[in-house]
Motif scaffolding. Sequence first.
Motif, PDB file in Angstrom:
ATOM      1  N   HIS A  33      27.608  58.307  50.471  1.00  0.00           N
ATOM      2  CA  HIS A  33      27.053  58.064  51.814  1.00  0.00           C
ATOM      3  C   HIS A  33      25.790  57.206  51.732  1.00  0.00           C
ATOM      4  CE1 HIS A  33      29.678  60.467  54.328  1.00  0.00           C
ATOM      5  NE2 HIS A  33      29.577  61.482  53.487  1.00  0.00           N
ATOM      6  N   ILE A  34      24.954  57.457  50.739  1.00  0.00           N
ATOM      7  CA  ILE A  34      23.732  56.658  50.568  1.00  0.00           C
ATOM      8  C   ILE A  34      24.093  55.203  50.278  1.00  0.00           C
ATOM      9  CG2 ILE A  34      21.729  56.279  49.065  1.00  0.00           C
ATOM     10  CD1 ILE A  34      21.614  59.423  48.844  1.00  0.00           C
ATOM     11  N   LEU A  35      25.050  54.996  49.377  1.00  0.00           N
ATOM     12  CA  LEU A  35      25.492  53.630  49.071  1.00  0.00           C
ATOM     13  C   LEU A  35      26.117  52.968  50.297  1.00  0.00           C
ATOM     14  CD1 LEU A  35      27.104  54.199  45.556  1.00  0.00           C
ATOM     15  CD2 LEU A  35      24.946  53.015  46.054  1.00  0.00           C
ATOM     16  N   ASN A  36      26.777  53.756  51.101  1.00  0.00           N
ATOM     17  CA  ASN A  36      27.400  53.240  52.317  1.00  0.00           C
ATOM     18  C   ASN A  36      26.346  52.818  53.343  1.00  0.00           C
ATOM     19  OD1 ASN A  36      29.919  52.705  53.585  1.00  0.00           O
ATOM     20  ND2 ASN A  36      29.638  54.472  54.899  1.00  0.00           N
TER      21      ASN A  36
ATOM     22  N   ASN B 202      27.900  50.788  64.865  1.00  0.00           N
ATOM     23  CA  ASN B 202      27.145  50.974  63.637  1.00  0.00           C
ATOM     24  C   ASN B 202      26.196  52.166  63.672  1.00  0.00           C
ATOM     25  OD1 ASN B 202      28.300  49.069  61.989  1.00  0.00           O
ATOM     26  ND2 ASN B 202      26.937  47.444  62.671  1.00  0.00           N
ATOM     27  N   PRO B 203      25.433  52.369  64.743  1.00  0.00           N
ATOM     28  CA  PRO B 203      24.550  53.538  64.756  1.00  0.00           C
ATOM     29  C   PRO B 203      25.321  54.856  64.643  1.00  0.00           C
ATOM     30  CG  PRO B 203      23.854  51.989  66.422  1.00  0.00           C
ATOM     31  CD  PRO B 203      25.170  51.490  65.887  1.00  0.00           C
ATOM     32  N   MET B 204      26.520  54.915  65.205  1.00  0.00           N
ATOM     33  CA  MET B 204      27.307  56.138  65.090  1.00  0.00           C
ATOM     34  C   MET B 204      27.716  56.374  63.625  1.00  0.00           C
ATOM     35  SD  MET B 204      30.957  57.438  66.732  1.00  0.00           S
ATOM     36  CE  MET B 204      31.015  56.098  67.820  1.00  0.00           C
ATOM     37  N   ARG B 205      28.151  55.338  62.936  1.00  0.00           N
ATOM     38  CA  ARG B 205      28.526  55.478  61.530  1.00  0.00           C
ATOM     39  C   ARG B 205      27.312  55.854  60.691  1.00  0.00           C
ATOM     40  NH1 ARG B 205      28.398  52.644  57.008  1.00  0.00           N
ATOM     41  NH2 ARG B 205      27.763  50.723  58.008  1.00  0.00           N
ATOM     42  N   GLN B 206      26.179  55.258  61.003  1.00  0.00           N
ATOM     43  CA  GLN B 206      24.964  55.596  60.266  1.00  0.00           C
ATOM     44  C   GLN B 206      24.588  57.061  60.475  1.00  0.00           C
ATOM     45  OE1 GLN B 206      21.872  52.775  61.204  1.00  0.00           O
ATOM     46  NE2 GLN B 206      23.171  51.034  60.706  1.00  0.00           N
TER      47      GLN B 206
ATOM     48  N   ILE C   8      34.482  63.611  57.411  1.00  0.00           N
ATOM     49  CA  ILE C   8      33.279  62.779  57.555  1.00  0.00           C
ATOM     50  C   ILE C   8      33.306  61.617  56.571  1.00  0.00           C
ATOM     51  CG2 ILE C   8      30.767  62.730  57.269  1.00  0.00           C
ATOM     52  CD1 ILE C   8      30.695  65.516  58.496  1.00  0.00           C
ATOM     53  N   ALA C   9      33.680  61.887  55.321  1.00  0.00           N
ATOM     54  CA  ALA C   9      33.730  60.814  54.317  1.00  0.00           C
ATOM     55  C   ALA C   9      34.809  59.791  54.667  1.00  0.00           C
ATOM     56  CB  ALA C   9      33.972  61.393  52.937  1.00  0.00           C
TER      57      ALA C   9
ATOM     58  N   GLY D 155      35.166  55.122  54.832  1.00  0.00           N
ATOM     59  CA  GLY D 155      36.271  54.201  55.074  1.00  0.00           C
ATOM     60  C   GLY D 155      35.876  53.091  56.027  1.00  0.00           C
ATOM     61  N   TRP D 156      35.192  53.465  57.092  1.00  0.00           N
ATOM     62  CA  TRP D 156      34.695  52.509  58.081  1.00  0.00           C
ATOM     63  C   TRP D 156      33.724  51.525  57.422  1.00  0.00           C
ATOM     64  CZ3 TRP D 156      32.178  54.734  63.141  1.00  0.00           C
ATOM     65  CH2 TRP D 156      31.937  53.701  64.044  1.00  0.00           C
ATOM     66  N   GLY D 157      32.823  52.067  56.600  1.00  0.00           N
ATOM     67  CA  GLY D 157      31.859  51.213  55.910  1.00  0.00           C
ATOM     68  C   GLY D 157      32.531  50.264  54.929  1.00  0.00           C
ATOM     69  N   ALA D 158      33.543  50.759  54.215  1.00  0.00           N
ATOM     70  CA  ALA D 158      34.247  49.913  53.244  1.00  0.00           C
ATOM     71  C   ALA D 158      34.947  48.755  53.951  1.00  0.00           C
ATOM     72  CB  ALA D 158      35.252  50.745  52.451  1.00  0.00           C
ATOM     73  N   LEU D 159      35.517  49.035  55.092  1.00  0.00           N
ATOM     74  CA  LEU D 159      36.161  47.964  55.865  1.00  0.00           C
ATOM     75  C   LEU D 159      35.128  46.976  56.392  1.00  0.00           C
ATOM     76  CD1 LEU D 159      38.795  50.020  57.894  1.00  0.00           C
ATOM     77  CD2 LEU D 159      39.234  48.459  55.978  1.00  0.00           C
ATOM     78  N   ARG D 160      33.990  47.504  56.757  1.00  0.00           N
ATOM     79  CA  ARG D 160      32.945  46.678  57.371  1.00  0.00           C
ATOM     80  C   ARG D 160      32.234  45.788  56.356  1.00  0.00           C
ATOM     81  NH1 ARG D 160      30.686  44.360  61.374  1.00  0.00           N
ATOM     82  NH2 ARG D 160      28.564  44.853  61.930  1.00  0.00           N
TER      83      ARG D 160
END
Length: 127
Positions: free
Chosen positions: A115-118, A6-10, A60-61, A66-71
Amino acid sequence: MTRSLNPMRQRMDRAGILLSGLCALHCLASILIVSAVGIGSQWIFAPEIHRWGLLVALVIAAVTIGWGALRHRRRAPFVVAMMGLTFMGGALAAPHGWEEAVLTIIGVALVSLGHILNLRPHLPEAR
């Protein structure tokens, strides 16, 4: 293991927001500098810069949103970011100048919002 990712995605989401802002600044500054001074257009408006910028934004998006949407199973960040990437892609087909800048700025604003919404479910205020 999930917590360590998670910190990497953030960080990548934050990098996407930063790059979106830098892209918008590049668009505005380029037009102002070239209009005021009349130099540098061959480098500042080079299509390669815009193609590489779109490629970086896509990577990056795709990874972070994509990672966030799955999560977190929310579609809004993905839809907003993809609309932004579409505007950015459309800007590549526009002639250099205000048209391209407007399409690009709309695009990077939408990608940044994606990205902000993610990030939103993970921000301290949202908890």
